[in-house]
Design an enzyme around this catalytic site. Structure first.
Site, PDB file in Angstrom:
ATOM      1  N   ASN A 137      14.394 -13.776 -41.740  1.00 25.71           N
ATOM      2  CA  ASN A 137      13.719 -13.868 -43.034  1.00 25.71           C
ATOM      3  C   ASN A 137      14.814 -14.040 -44.092  1.00 25.71           C
ATOM      4  O   ASN A 137      15.542 -13.091 -44.391  1.00 25.71           O
ATOM      5  CB  ASN A 137      12.913 -12.583 -43.273  1.00 25.71           C
ATOM      6  N   GLY A 156      17.422  -3.360 -45.650  1.00 28.08           N
ATOM      7  CA  GLY A 156      18.542  -3.617 -46.557  1.00 28.08           C
ATOM      8  C   GLY A 156      19.364  -2.384 -46.882  1.00 28.08           C
ATOM      9  O   GLY A 156      20.178  -2.396 -47.800  1.00 28.08           O
ATOM     10  N   GLY A 207      19.174  -9.497 -43.944  1.00 27.92           N
ATOM     11  CA  GLY A 207      20.562  -9.773 -44.326  1.00 27.92           C
ATOM     12  C   GLY A 207      21.393 -10.478 -43.250  1.00 27.92           C
ATOM     13  O   GLY A 207      22.083 -11.467 -43.538  1.00 27.92           O
TER      14      GLY A 207
HETATM   15  P1  13P Z   1      17.337  -6.318 -43.466  1.00 25.79           P
HETATM   16  O1  13P Z   1      17.620  -6.858 -42.091  1.00 25.79           O
HETATM   17  O2  13P Z   1      18.228  -6.931 -44.527  1.00 25.79           O
HETATM   18  O3  13P Z   1      17.303  -4.831 -43.503  1.00 25.79           O
HETATM   19  O4  13P Z   1      15.858  -6.811 -43.854  1.00 25.79           O
HETATM   20  C1  13P Z   1      14.803  -6.606 -42.980  1.00 25.79           C
HETATM   21  C2  13P Z   1      13.629  -7.373 -43.450  1.00 25.79           C
HETATM   22  O5  13P Z   1      13.049  -7.060 -44.475  1.00 25.79           O
HETATM   23  C3  13P Z   1      13.205  -8.539 -42.673  1.00 25.79           C
HETATM   24  O6  13P Z   1      11.977  -9.015 -43.098  1.00 25.79           O
END
Ligand code: 13P
Length: 255
Positions: A11, A175, A237
Site C-alpha cells: 500500500n 507506521g 512503509g
Molecule cells: P506500515 O507497514 O507502514 O506500518 O503500514 C501498514 C499499512 O497501513 C498497510 O496498509
C-alpha cells in the site's frame, strides 16, 4: 505454516508521483521476476495507476486501488468508481483502511457499500479491520473486529465473500515500528476465520486469505507467515523501497 497461497500487497499510500511510481514499479518487477509461489499486488495512488499498469503489463504483479466510491458514476467531485479502477488495470481495491476511517470519516456502513461496489465492478476487495490502541487496552479487540466484519459483509452471500481478502491491521502497529507479536496477530486472524466460518461456512473460511498489516519488514515476515492463519501481508512503509518489498515477498516463503 499458513496453508493458503501467500499474497504480499504493497500500500503506497500518498507517496510517489507518476515518475517515482514508475521507477519503483520497474525496479520491483525486475527484482521479483522469478517469484512464482507468492501473489504480489501494489496499490499506488490514483494518479500513478496508469503508468504503473503500463510497467507491470505482462508481469504477475497485480494492481490495486487504495479506495473507491460506491456509486457507479455521477457528480461526485474527487471520487473514483470501481469501473474506473478496473479500466485502469486494477484487480484489487483496498477498502476501509484505518487511515480512511480515521481521517475521512469512513464507517462500517460505508465500507459495506464500497465492498458491494467493488464486487459489482469485478474487483477483489481487501477489507481492512483492526482495533486502536485504546480499544486493545480496553480489551475490546475482538468485539471491535467482530463488528467491523459483520457490518462490513452485511447483506453479502457466502459466494460473494468467497472473492474476498481481509487484512487485519491493528491501528497501533501501523507506521509505528511496533509490530503485533506473532501470537497477537494469529489469535485475531484465527478469530476472523472463525467468524467467517460462522457466517459463510467452513470451505469459504478455509480458503479465505487473511493478511496482516502493521510494520511488516523483511526481518519479521517469516515469523508472521509461520502462523496458521496468516496468509500474507499488507505492507505500508517497507513497500516504498523495492529491495525491502522484494525481500518481504521472498521472506514470506521462508516460514
Ligand atoms: P506500515 O507497514 O507502514 O506500518 O503500514 C501498514 C499499512 O497501513 C498497510 O496498509
Amino acid at each position: 505454516m499458513a496453508r493458503r497461497r501467500p499474497l504480499i500487497a504493497g500500500n503506497w499510500k500518498m507517496f510517489n508521483t507518476g515518475p517515482q511510481a514508475a521507477e519503483l514499479a520497474s525496479r520491483l518487477r525486475s527484482l521479483v521476476s522469478d517469484v512464482t509461489h507468492v501473489d504480489i499486488m501494489v496499490a499506488p495512488p490514483f494518479t500513478a495507476l496508469g503508468i504503473v499498469a503500463e510497467i507491470l503489463k505482462g508481469s504477475a504483479i497485480r494492481l490495486g486501488g487504495q479506495n473507491l466510491f460506491w456509486e457507479p458514476e455521477g457528480a461526485y467531485t474527487g471520487e473514483v468508481s470501481a469501473r474506473m479502477l478496473k479500466a485502469a488495470g486494477c484487480s484489487h481495491v483496498i477498502i476501509g483502511h484505518s487511515e480512511r476511517r480515521q481521517y475521512f470519516g469512513e464507517t462500517n456502513a460505508s465500507v459495506n457499500w464500497k465492498i458491494k461496489a467493488a464486487l459489482l465492478g469485478d474487483l477483489i476487495p481487501v477489507m481492512c479491520v483492526g482495533e486502536s490502541d485504546a480499544e486493545r487496552e480496553a480489551d475490546q479487540t475482538f468485539s471491535v473486529v467482530q463488528q467491523q466484519l459483520e457490518e462490513g459483509i452485511k447483506g453479502l452471500g457466502a459466494d460473494e465473500v468467497q472473492g474476498f481478502t481481509i487484512a487485519y491491521e491493528p491501528v497501533w502497529a501501523i507506521g509505528t515500528g511496533k509490530t503485533a507479536t506473532e501470537d497477537q496477530a494469529q489469535e485475531v486472524h484465527e478469530f476472523i476465520r472463525a467468524r467467517i466460518e460462522a457466517a459463510c461456512g467452513n470451505s469459504i473460511a478455509n480458503d479465505l486469505r487473511i493478511l496482516y498489516g502493521g510494520s511488516v519488514k523483511p526481518g519479521n515476515i517469516a515469523g508472521l507467515m509461520a502462523m496458521d492463519d496468516i496468509d500474507g501481508a499488507l505492507v505500508g512503509g517497507a513497500s516504498l523501497d523495492a529491495e525491502s518489498f522484494a525481500a518481504i515477498v521472498r521472506g514470506s516463503l521462508d516460514a
